[in-house]
Design a protein around this motif. Structure first.
Motif, PDB file in Angstrom:
ATOM      1  N   TYR A  12      -6.981   4.755 148.230  1.00 36.16           N
ATOM      2  CA  TYR A  12      -5.959   4.232 149.138  1.00 36.16           C
ATOM      3  C   TYR A  12      -6.279   4.718 150.543  1.00 36.16           C
ATOM      4  CZ  TYR A  12      -1.307   2.916 150.776  1.00 36.16           C
ATOM      5  OH  TYR A  12      -0.257   2.335 151.441  1.00 36.16           O
ATOM      6  N   HIS A  13      -6.748   3.786 151.390  1.00 33.10           N
ATOM      7  CA  HIS A  13      -7.209   4.151 152.729  1.00 33.10           C
ATOM      8  C   HIS A  13      -6.441   3.378 153.793  1.00 33.10           C
ATOM      9  CE1 HIS A  13     -10.716   6.005 150.833  1.00 33.10           C
ATOM     10  NE2 HIS A  13     -10.829   4.904 150.112  1.00 33.10           N
ATOM     11  N   SER A  14      -6.073   4.057 154.847  1.00 30.18           N
ATOM     12  CA  SER A  14      -5.386   3.380 155.947  1.00 30.18           C
ATOM     13  C   SER A  14      -6.366   2.590 156.807  1.00 30.18           C
ATOM     14  CB  SER A  14      -4.660   4.409 156.810  1.00 30.18           C
ATOM     15  OG  SER A  14      -5.580   5.322 157.358  1.00 30.18           O
ATOM     16  N   TYR A  15      -7.636   2.929 156.751  1.00 33.87           N
ATOM     17  CA  TYR A  15      -8.628   2.312 157.627  1.00 33.87           C
ATOM     18  C   TYR A  15      -9.460   1.233 156.926  1.00 33.87           C
ATOM     19  CZ  TYR A  15     -11.539   5.672 155.185  1.00 33.87           C
ATOM     20  OH  TYR A  15     -12.168   6.403 154.209  1.00 33.87           O
ATOM     21  N   ARG A  16      -9.208   0.991 155.629  1.00 31.06           N
ATOM     22  CA  ARG A  16      -9.911  -0.057 154.892  1.00 31.06           C
ATOM     23  C   ARG A  16      -8.903  -0.947 154.198  1.00 31.06           C
ATOM     24  NH1 ARG A  16     -14.233   2.276 150.915  1.00 31.06           N
ATOM     25  NH2 ARG A  16     -13.914   4.349 151.676  1.00 31.06           N
ATOM     26  N   GLY A  17      -9.358  -2.091 153.791  1.00 29.71           N
ATOM     27  CA  GLY A  17      -8.479  -3.019 153.087  1.00 29.71           C
ATOM     28  C   GLY A  17      -8.167  -2.562 151.671  1.00 29.71           C
ATOM     29  N   ASP A  18      -7.176  -3.175 151.082  1.00 32.71           N
ATOM     30  CA  ASP A  18      -6.772  -2.875 149.704  1.00 32.71           C
ATOM     31  C   ASP A  18      -7.341  -3.930 148.764  1.00 32.71           C
ATOM     32  OD1 ASP A  18      -5.336  -0.633 150.453  1.00 32.71           O
ATOM     33  OD2 ASP A  18      -3.518  -1.780 150.824  1.00 32.71           O
ATOM     34  N   SER A  19      -8.662  -4.064 148.784  1.00 34.11           N
ATOM     35  CA  SER A  19      -9.320  -5.067 147.954  1.00 34.11           C
ATOM     36  C   SER A  19     -10.474  -4.420 147.180  1.00 34.11           C
ATOM     37  CB  SER A  19      -9.844  -6.207 148.827  1.00 34.11           C
ATOM     38  OG  SER A  19     -10.739  -5.700 149.803  1.00 34.11           O
ATOM     39  N   PRO A  20     -10.826  -5.018 146.035  1.00 38.71           N
ATOM     40  CA  PRO A  20     -11.866  -4.418 145.187  1.00 38.71           C
ATOM     41  C   PRO A  20     -13.282  -4.791 145.607  1.00 38.71           C
ATOM     42  CG  PRO A  20     -10.937  -6.315 144.087  1.00 38.71           C
ATOM     43  CD  PRO A  20     -10.168  -6.145 145.385  1.00 38.71           C
ATOM     44  N   ASP A  21     -13.525  -4.859 146.910  1.00 37.95           N
ATOM     45  CA  ASP A  21     -14.858  -5.190 147.421  1.00 37.95           C
ATOM     46  C   ASP A  21     -15.300  -4.100 148.399  1.00 37.95           C
ATOM     47  OD1 ASP A  21     -13.413  -5.682 149.777  1.00 37.95           O
ATOM     48  OD2 ASP A  21     -13.342  -7.831 149.405  1.00 37.95           O
ATOM     49  N   GLU A  22     -16.447  -4.318 149.047  1.00 36.26           N
ATOM     50  CA  GLU A  22     -16.992  -3.305 149.951  1.00 36.26           C
ATOM     51  C   GLU A  22     -16.131  -3.085 151.199  1.00 36.26           C
ATOM     52  OE1 GLU A  22     -19.787  -1.135 149.696  1.00 36.26           O
ATOM     53  OE2 GLU A  22     -19.508  -1.735 147.616  1.00 36.26           O
ATOM     54  N   LEU A  23     -15.231  -3.996 151.493  1.00 33.14           N
ATOM     55  CA  LEU A  23     -14.331  -3.805 152.631  1.00 33.14           C
ATOM     56  C   LEU A  23     -13.109  -2.967 152.258  1.00 33.14           C
ATOM     57  CD1 LEU A  23     -14.424  -7.398 154.166  1.00 33.14           C
ATOM     58  CD2 LEU A  23     -15.646  -5.352 154.934  1.00 33.14           C
ATOM     59  N   GLY A  24     -12.898  -2.777 150.973  1.00 30.59           N
ATOM     60  CA  GLY A  24     -11.751  -2.007 150.497  1.00 30.59           C
ATOM     61  C   GLY A  24     -12.189  -0.908 149.563  1.00 30.59           C
ATOM     62  N   PHE A  25     -11.457  -0.744 148.459  1.00 35.02           N
ATOM     63  CA  PHE A  25     -11.730   0.346 147.524  1.00 35.02           C
ATOM     64  C   PHE A  25     -12.899   0.050 146.584  1.00 35.02           C
ATOM     65  CE2 PHE A  25      -8.092  -2.058 145.844  1.00 35.02           C
ATOM     66  CZ  PHE A  25      -8.612  -2.494 144.634  1.00 35.02           C
ATOM     67  N   GLY A  26     -13.485  -1.130 146.689  1.00 31.33           N
ATOM     68  CA  GLY A  26     -14.683  -1.431 145.896  1.00 31.33           C
ATOM     69  C   GLY A  26     -15.818  -0.470 146.202  1.00 31.33           C
ATOM     70  N   LYS A  27     -15.892  -0.025 147.433  1.00 29.99           N
ATOM     71  CA  LYS A  27     -16.903   0.960 147.828  1.00 29.99           C
ATOM     72  C   LYS A  27     -16.704   2.270 147.066  1.00 29.99           C
ATOM     73  CE  LYS A  27     -18.109   0.950 152.000  1.00 29.99           C
ATOM     74  NZ  LYS A  27     -18.405   1.008 153.423  1.00 29.99           N
ATOM     75  N   ASP A  28     -15.432   2.686 146.912  1.00 32.51           N
ATOM     76  CA  ASP A  28     -15.124   3.908 146.159  1.00 32.51           C
ATOM     77  C   ASP A  28     -15.545   3.751 144.700  1.00 32.51           C
ATOM     78  OD1 ASP A  28     -13.638   5.321 148.319  1.00 32.51           O
ATOM     79  OD2 ASP A  28     -12.286   3.623 148.085  1.00 32.51           O
ATOM     80  N   ILE A  29     -15.253   2.593 144.124  1.00 35.89           N
ATOM     81  CA  ILE A  29     -15.629   2.329 142.737  1.00 35.89           C
ATOM     82  C   ILE A  29     -17.141   2.441 142.574  1.00 35.89           C
ATOM     83  CG2 ILE A  29     -15.732   0.542 140.947  1.00 35.89           C
ATOM     84  CD1 ILE A  29     -12.985  -0.451 142.003  1.00 35.89           C
ATOM     85  N   ARG A  30     -17.877   1.800 143.465  1.00 36.07           N
ATOM     86  CA  ARG A  30     -19.347   1.831 143.404  1.00 36.07           C
ATOM     87  C   ARG A  30     -19.874   3.265 143.516  1.00 36.07           C
ATOM     88  NH1 ARG A  30     -22.695   2.206 147.382  1.00 36.07           N
ATOM     89  NH2 ARG A  30     -21.279   1.430 148.976  1.00 36.07           N
ATOM     90  N   ILE A  31     -19.366   4.023 144.458  1.00 34.31           N
ATOM     91  CA  ILE A  31     -19.868   5.386 144.686  1.00 34.31           C
ATOM     92  C   ILE A  31     -19.537   6.280 143.493  1.00 34.31           C
ATOM     93  CG2 ILE A  31     -19.519   7.463 146.097  1.00 34.31           C
ATOM     94  CD1 ILE A  31     -19.258   5.505 148.523  1.00 34.31           C
ATOM     95  N   ILE A  32     -18.317   6.198 142.961  1.00 29.95           N
ATOM     96  CA  ILE A  32     -17.940   7.058 141.833  1.00 29.95           C
ATOM     97  C   ILE A  32     -18.741   6.693 140.585  1.00 29.95           C
ATOM     98  CG2 ILE A  32     -16.059   7.677 140.266  1.00 29.95           C
ATOM     99  CD1 ILE A  32     -14.233   7.624 142.758  1.00 29.95           C
ATOM    100  N   ARG A  33     -18.961   5.406 140.337  1.00 26.60           N
ATOM    101  CA  ARG A  33     -19.807   5.015 139.201  1.00 26.60           C
ATOM    102  C   ARG A  33     -21.217   5.576 139.367  1.00 26.60           C
ATOM    103  NH1 ARG A  33     -17.531  -1.069 138.705  1.00 26.60           N
ATOM    104  NH2 ARG A  33     -15.930  -0.660 137.115  1.00 26.60           N
TER     105      ARG A  33
END
Length: 125
Positions: free
Chosen positions: A16-37
């Motif tokens: 949950y980021h104030s500076y990124r979108g709330d979407s499951p892609d590289e513009l949102g939390f998708g980046k977090d998913i990719r990095i944690i995987r």
């Protein structure tokens, strides 16, 4: 003489980021998913090679563990649980709802910690 090297890996999982979108892609939390995987895969590969590496993780409970991860990456939750059981990874308490702990009253702080450990939504550590 048996030498050991200890490195402290502490991985912060907050989707949950104030500076990124709330979407499951590289513009949102998708980046977090990719990095944690990627981190989980790297730790697993090192363990498979016989290197006893383990991670220390902190996650924000309400948004990340409670809402986003169950919907978009439940595999990460399952893998973290497995690593805690089998590889010795540790989960550390973070603010329940990404709130600024230093701004909490004593009562708010205690409630945040309590909910981070266990809560009715099932996102406690």
């Amino acid at each position: 003489m048996d030498s050991k090297i200890f490195i402290a890996f502490r991985f912060h999982g907050n989707f949950y980021h104030s500076y990124r979108g709330d979407s499951p892609d590289e513009l949102g939390f998708g980046k977090d998913i990719r990095i944690i995987r990627h981190l989980l895969g790297t730790l697993n590969k090192l363990n498979e090679r016989g290197i006893p590496v383990r991670g220390t993780w902190d996650f924000e409970n309400h948004f990340s563990l409670g809402k986003i991860m169950p919907a978009f990456c439940p595999d990460i939750i399952t893998e973290l649980q497995r690593r805690v059981r089998e590889a010795g990874d540790e989960m550390q308490v973070m603010s329940y709802n990404n709130g600024l702990i230093s701004a909490h009253t004593a009562r708010e702080f205690e409630e945040s910690i309590r909910r981070s450990i266990t809560n009715t939504e099932g996102s406690g550590l």
